[in-house]
Design a protein around this motif. Structure first.
Motif, mmCIF file in Angstrom:
data_model
loop_
_atom_site.group_PDB
_atom_site.id
_atom_site.type_symbol
_atom_site.label_atom_id
_atom_site.label_comp_id
_atom_site.label_asym_id
_atom_site.label_seq_id
_atom_site.Cartn_x
_atom_site.Cartn_y
_atom_site.Cartn_z
ATOM 1 N N MET A 144 5.586 22.484 21.169
ATOM 2 C CA MET A 144 6.602 22.956 20.225
ATOM 3 C C MET A 144 6.093 24.199 19.516
ATOM 4 O O MET A 144 4.901 24.301 19.219
ATOM 5 N N THR A 145 7.022 25.107 19.229
ATOM 6 C CA THR A 145 6.646 26.236 18.380
ATOM 7 C C THR A 145 6.650 25.739 16.937
ATOM 8 O O THR A 145 7.165 24.662 16.630
ATOM 9 N N GLU A 146 6.080 26.554 16.052
ATOM 10 C CA GLU A 146 6.042 26.183 14.645
ATOM 11 C C GLU A 146 7.475 26.036 14.100
ATOM 12 O O GLU A 146 7.751 25.128 13.313
ATOM 13 N N ALA A 147 8.388 26.898 14.568
ATOM 14 C CA ALA A 147 9.784 26.836 14.093
ATOM 15 C C ALA A 147 10.455 25.546 14.558
ATOM 16 O O ALA A 147 11.182 24.902 13.787
ATOM 17 N N GLN A 148 10.178 25.151 15.813
ATOM 18 C CA GLN A 148 10.772 23.905 16.318
ATOM 19 C C GLN A 148 10.233 22.698 15.535
ATOM 20 O O GLN A 148 10.977 21.784 15.172
ATOM 21 N N PHE A 149 8.933 22.732 15.268
ATOM 22 C CA PHE A 149 8.307 21.652 14.490
ATOM 23 C C PHE A 149 8.941 21.574 13.097
ATOM 24 O O PHE A 149 9.328 20.486 12.635
ATOM 25 N N ASP A 150 9.088 22.717 12.445
ATOM 26 C CA ASP A 150 9.663 22.733 11.087
ATOM 27 C C ASP A 150 11.096 22.213 11.091
ATOM 28 O O ASP A 150 11.506 21.507 10.171
ATOM 29 N N ALA A 151 11.855 22.574 12.140
ATOM 30 C CA ALA A 151 13.257 22.146 12.205
ATOM 31 C C ALA A 151 13.355 20.630 12.364
ATOM 32 O O ALA A 151 14.164 19.975 11.703
ATOM 33 N N ILE A 152 12.505 20.056 13.221
ATOM 34 C CA ILE A 152 12.517 18.597 13.426
ATOM 35 C C ILE A 152 12.069 17.895 12.136
ATOM 36 O O ILE A 152 12.680 16.928 11.685
ATOM 37 N N ARG A 153 11.000 18.419 11.550
ATOM 38 C CA ARG A 153 10.461 17.788 10.340
ATOM 39 C C ARG A 153 11.476 17.794 9.198
ATOM 40 O O ARG A 153 11.590 16.823 8.441
ATOM 41 N N ALA A 154 12.220 18.903 9.096
ATOM 42 C CA ALA A 154 13.208 19.023 8.017
ATOM 43 C C ALA A 154 14.317 17.989 8.161
ATOM 44 O O ALA A 154 14.944 17.599 7.183
ATOM 45 N N LYS A 155 14.537 17.536 9.399
ATOM 46 C CA LYS A 155 15.589 16.539 9.655
ATOM 47 C C LYS A 155 15.129 15.126 9.337
ATOM 48 O O LYS A 155 15.924 14.199 9.277
ATOM 49 N N GLN A 156 13.827 14.935 9.224
ATOM 50 C CA GLN A 156 13.308 13.582 9.044
ATOM 51 C C GLN A 156 13.115 13.269 7.558
ATOM 52 O O GLN A 156 12.843 14.157 6.755
ATOM 53 N N MET A 157 13.231 11.998 7.242
ATOM 54 C CA MET A 157 12.938 11.544 5.887
ATOM 55 C C MET A 157 11.477 11.868 5.573
ATOM 56 O O MET A 157 10.621 11.720 6.445
ATOM 57 N N PRO A 158 11.173 12.338 4.334
ATOM 58 C CA PRO A 158 9.777 12.666 4.030
ATOM 59 C C PRO A 158 8.844 11.469 4.263
ATOM 60 O O PRO A 158 9.234 10.312 4.035
ATOM 61 N N ALA A 159 7.619 11.772 4.724
ATOM 62 C CA ALA A 159 6.661 10.722 5.085
ATOM 63 C C ALA A 159 6.414 9.765 3.914
ATOM 64 O O ALA A 159 6.326 8.548 4.115
ATOM 65 N N GLU A 160 6.320 10.293 2.699
ATOM 66 C CA GLU A 160 6.018 9.427 1.546
ATOM 67 C C GLU A 160 7.125 8.398 1.343
ATOM 68 O O GLU A 160 6.874 7.257 0.973
ATOM 69 N N GLU A 161 8.365 8.848 1.586
ATOM 70 C CA GLU A 161 9.480 7.924 1.382
ATOM 71 C C GLU A 161 9.469 6.825 2.447
ATOM 72 O O GLU A 161 9.732 5.657 2.164
ATOM 73 N N LYS A 162 9.133 7.227 3.680
ATOM 74 C CA LYS A 162 9.044 6.227 4.750
ATOM 75 C C LYS A 162 7.984 5.190 4.394
ATOM 76 O O LYS A 162 8.199 3.989 4.542
ATOM 77 N N CYS A 163 6.830 5.671 3.950
ATOM 78 C CA CYS A 163 5.735 4.746 3.620
ATOM 79 C C CYS A 163 6.131 3.835 2.471
ATOM 80 O O CYS A 163 5.815 2.639 2.476
ATOM 81 N N ALA A 164 6.848 4.390 1.473
ATOM 82 C CA ALA A 164 7.248 3.588 0.309
ATOM 83 C C ALA A 164 8.189 2.467 0.729
ATOM 84 O O ALA A 164 8.190 1.388 0.139
ATOM 85 N N ARG A 165 8.986 2.710 1.766
ATOM 86 C CA ARG A 165 9.944 1.691 2.209
ATOM 87 C C ARG A 165 9.324 0.674 3.159
ATOM 88 O O ARG A 165 9.936 -0.358 3.430
ATOM 89 N N ALA A 166 8.161 1.002 3.732
ATOM 90 C CA ALA A 166 7.575 0.142 4.770
ATOM 91 C C ALA A 166 6.849 -1.058 4.162
ATOM 92 O O ALA A 166 6.428 -1.024 3.005
ATOM 93 N N ASP A 167 6.699 -2.112 4.959
ATOM 94 C CA ASP A 167 5.933 -3.284 4.527
ATOM 95 C C ASP A 167 4.440 -3.051 4.736
ATOM 96 O O ASP A 167 3.615 -3.619 4.022
ATOM 97 N N TYR A 168 4.100 -2.287 5.764
ATOM 98 C CA TYR A 168 2.695 -1.987 6.069
ATOM 99 C C TYR A 168 2.553 -0.486 6.254
ATOM 100 O O TYR A 168 3.408 0.141 6.871
ATOM 101 N N VAL A 169 1.461 0.086 5.752
ATOM 102 C CA VAL A 169 1.165 1.506 5.979
ATOM 103 C C VAL A 169 -0.142 1.585 6.770
ATOM 104 O O VAL A 169 -1.119 0.921 6.423
#
Ligand SMILES: CC(C)(COP(=O)(O)OP(=O)(O)OC[C@H]1O[C@@H](n2cnc3c(N)ncnc32)[C@H](O)[C@@H]1O)[C@@H](O)C(=O)NCCC(=O)NCCS
Ligand SMILES: Nc1ncnc2c1ncn2[C@@H]1O[C@H](COP(=O)(O)OP(=O)(O)OP(=O)(O)O)[C@@H](O)[C@H]1O
Length: 196
Positions: A144-169
């Motif tokens: 992936m180019t840096e732009a493709q990576f940034d575009a995918i990442r921007a679409k995803q829920m932030p990592a901290e929020e995912k971890c906060a919702r998870a039962d295990y990290v």
């Protein structure tokens, strides 16, 4: 069967961690791998994708390279791809679960929280590493180019929020550390199953 969702942002170590669960005897299903099968020659996504994105079909299969160009050029493309692919992925998963034989099934799903799939899980484990390590690891793969990576990442829920919702990290900073955490998660789930 206990359903453990495994998720995490792009490149944070889902596949590597899923493999560790498999090595510990869990039945593992991988949403990205299902997409690879669906896009491949004879895969169920080829015909519906050809109807909407004819330029993305090469040699009877969906070309990820061509698809990435389409997504970069047209902001409406990714949601249209998702509308085709996600129901087919859900079918693939149902088939897997109908045949799976293990006390724990691990479902590796990058968009588990984004698509509301977490509600169907008995528990969720989220893999994580600092953002700068994530960026370095993804770009080091060279897919992936840096732009493709940034575009995918921007679409995803932030990592901290995912971890906060998870039962295990699970921190994927080192392989041995991740493996120890995988074993601890399995021990905890089996303990819960014993007392259920
Ligand atoms: C965008 C595509 C062409 C990129 O292909 P490529 O081979 O370079 O990457 P790969 O498929 O391994 O995906 C890497 C990671 O990107 C992230 N990602 C992929 N698709 C999406 C999406 N629709 N939304 C957010 N993140 C995504 C995931 O974290 C995934 O693990 C491909 O991922 C795709 O066709 N995605 C649409 C289907 C989809 O939604 N898949 C997600 C799992 S069901
Ligand atoms: N516990 C770990 N220790 C060290 N490196 C790791 C660990 N887990 C994963 N990695 C490395 O991080 C990179 C990304 O890992 P992996 O492919 O498993 O992530 P992923 O979340 O499945 O990625 P994607 O979202 O793109 O599908 C790989 O180079 C892998 O070797």
């Amino acid at each position: 069967m206990f359903l453990l969702g495994l998720t995490g942002s792009i490149g944070m170590g889902k596949s590597t961690t899923a493999k560790m669960f498999a090595e510990e005897g869990c039945a593992v299903w991988d949403a990205d791998a299902a997409v690879h099968r669906l896009y491949g020659k004879g895969g169920a996504a080829v015909a519906p994708m050809a109807a909407e994105f004819p330029a993305a079909i090469k040699d009877g299969a969906v070309s990820r390279e061509a698809l990435k160009e389409t997504i970069a050029a047209d902001p409406t493309a990714l949601p249209r791809i998702e509308a085709i692919v996600h129901p087919l992925v859900a079918e693939d998963r149902a088939t897997f679960l109908a045949d799976a034989k293990s006390d724990i099934a691990v479902l590796d799903i990058p968009l588990l929280f984004e698509t509301g799939g977490a509600a169907a899980m008995d528990a969720v484990a989220c893999v994580t590493i600092p953002d700068d390590v994530q960026r370095d690891r993804v770009l080091a793969r060279g897919t992936m180019t840096e732009a493709q990576f940034d575009a995918i990442r921007a679409k995803q829920m932030p990592a901290e929020e995912k971890c906060a919702r998870a039962d295990y990290v699970i921190e994927t900073d080192m392989l041995d550390h991740a493996r120890a955490q995988v074993r601890a998660v399995i021990r905890d789930i089996r303990e819960k199953l014993r007392h259920a």
